[in-house]
Design an enzyme around this catalytic site. Structure first.
Site, PDB file in Angstrom:
ATOM      1  N   ASN A  48      38.654 -42.322  22.915  1.00  0.00           N
ATOM      2  CA  ASN A  48      38.571 -43.049  21.656  1.00  0.00           C
ATOM      3  C   ASN A  48      39.953 -43.599  21.289  1.00  0.00           C
ATOM      4  O   ASN A  48      40.981 -42.997  21.585  1.00  0.00           O
ATOM      5  CB  ASN A  48      37.973 -42.199  20.535  1.00  0.00           C
ATOM      6  N   GLU A  50      41.595 -45.124  17.887  1.00  0.00           N
ATOM      7  CA  GLU A  50      41.434 -45.399  16.464  1.00  0.00           C
ATOM      8  C   GLU A  50      42.342 -46.534  16.005  1.00  0.00           C
ATOM      9  O   GLU A  50      43.283 -46.928  16.701  1.00  0.00           O
ATOM     10  CB  GLU A  50      41.749 -44.142  15.651  1.00  0.00           C
ATOM     11  N   ASN A  51      42.037 -47.016  14.808  1.00  0.00           N
ATOM     12  CA  ASN A  51      42.816 -48.060  14.174  1.00  0.00           C
ATOM     13  C   ASN A  51      42.830 -47.768  12.681  1.00  0.00           C
ATOM     14  O   ASN A  51      41.859 -47.214  12.150  1.00  0.00           O
ATOM     15  CB  ASN A  51      42.162 -49.419  14.457  1.00  0.00           C
ATOM     16  N   ALA A  52      43.907 -48.149  12.001  1.00  0.00           N
ATOM     17  CA  ALA A  52      43.991 -47.941  10.558  1.00  0.00           C
ATOM     18  C   ALA A  52      42.811 -48.609   9.850  1.00  0.00           C
ATOM     19  O   ALA A  52      42.333 -48.125   8.832  1.00  0.00           O
ATOM     20  CB  ALA A  52      45.313 -48.478  10.013  1.00  0.00           C
ATOM     21  N   TYR A  54      39.310 -48.712  10.211  1.00  0.00           N
ATOM     22  CA  TYR A  54      38.338 -47.933  10.998  1.00  0.00           C
ATOM     23  C   TYR A  54      37.319 -48.785  11.751  1.00  0.00           C
ATOM     24  O   TYR A  54      36.873 -48.415  12.819  1.00  0.00           O
ATOM     25  CB  TYR A  54      37.623 -46.912  10.121  1.00  0.00           C
ATOM     26  N   GLU A  61      32.971 -43.690  24.676  1.00  0.00           N
ATOM     27  CA  GLU A  61      31.847 -44.151  25.483  1.00  0.00           C
ATOM     28  C   GLU A  61      31.915 -45.657  25.715  1.00  0.00           C
ATOM     29  O   GLU A  61      31.669 -46.150  26.815  1.00  0.00           O
ATOM     30  CB  GLU A  61      30.516 -43.803  24.808  1.00  0.00           C
ATOM     31  N   CYS A  95      27.316 -46.421  19.953  1.00  0.00           N
ATOM     32  CA  CYS A  95      27.460 -46.086  21.375  1.00  0.00           C
ATOM     33  C   CYS A  95      26.103 -45.923  22.039  1.00  0.00           C
ATOM     34  O   CYS A  95      25.899 -46.357  23.178  1.00  0.00           O
ATOM     35  CB  CYS A  95      28.302 -44.829  21.554  1.00  0.00           C
TER      36      CYS A  95
END
Length: 135
Positions: A48, A50-52, A54, A61, A95
């Protein structure tokens, strides 16, 4: 197991566990690894990211499926998802839909440090969205 599937379920789960080590999850601290077994027998791993914002986050996946497609394969036969959570962590709805796009008969392995479980994607996602090409 077919001739092209020379990897065991335990090896696929181990590939997902190793991929988890590369996860970028500074916000949730929830690290996830995935490994997709392609029809050719190749394994494509993902974690995974992530990003600030979301909404820009991408799950392990989908990273693994994207790698598979970008490297010229489009038929996965199994996916393994690994977290260190107390309870087994199932793929999110997005996913599930992405996995279904490529293989409605996909085998799904979900694992953690204490146990793992196998199911079919059809069991996990019995009524997916389908695009009808007819008017």
């Amino acid at each position: 197991m077919s001739d092209k599937q020379s990897i065991t379920d335990q090896e696929l789960l181990e590939a997902a566990r190793r991929a988890r080590a590369h996860a970028y999850a500074p916000y949730s601290k929830f690290l996830v690894g995935a490994a997709v077994l392609g029809q050719s027998g190749r394994v494509f791993s993902g974690c995974n990211v992530e990003n600030a914002s979301y909404g820009a986050t991408i799950c392990a996946e989908r990273v693994a499926i994207t790698k598979m497609v970008s490297e010229g394969e489009i038929v996965p036969v199994a996916v393994a998802i690994y977290t260190e959570a107390e309870e087994l962590t199932m793929p999110c709805g997005v996913c599930r839909q992405v996995l279904r796009e490529f293989s409605p008969t996909l085998r799904v392995l979900v694992g953690g440090p204490r146990s793992h479980e196998e199911m079919s994607l059809a069991q996990l996602f019995p009524r997916p969205f389908s695009f009808s090409k007819e008017p």
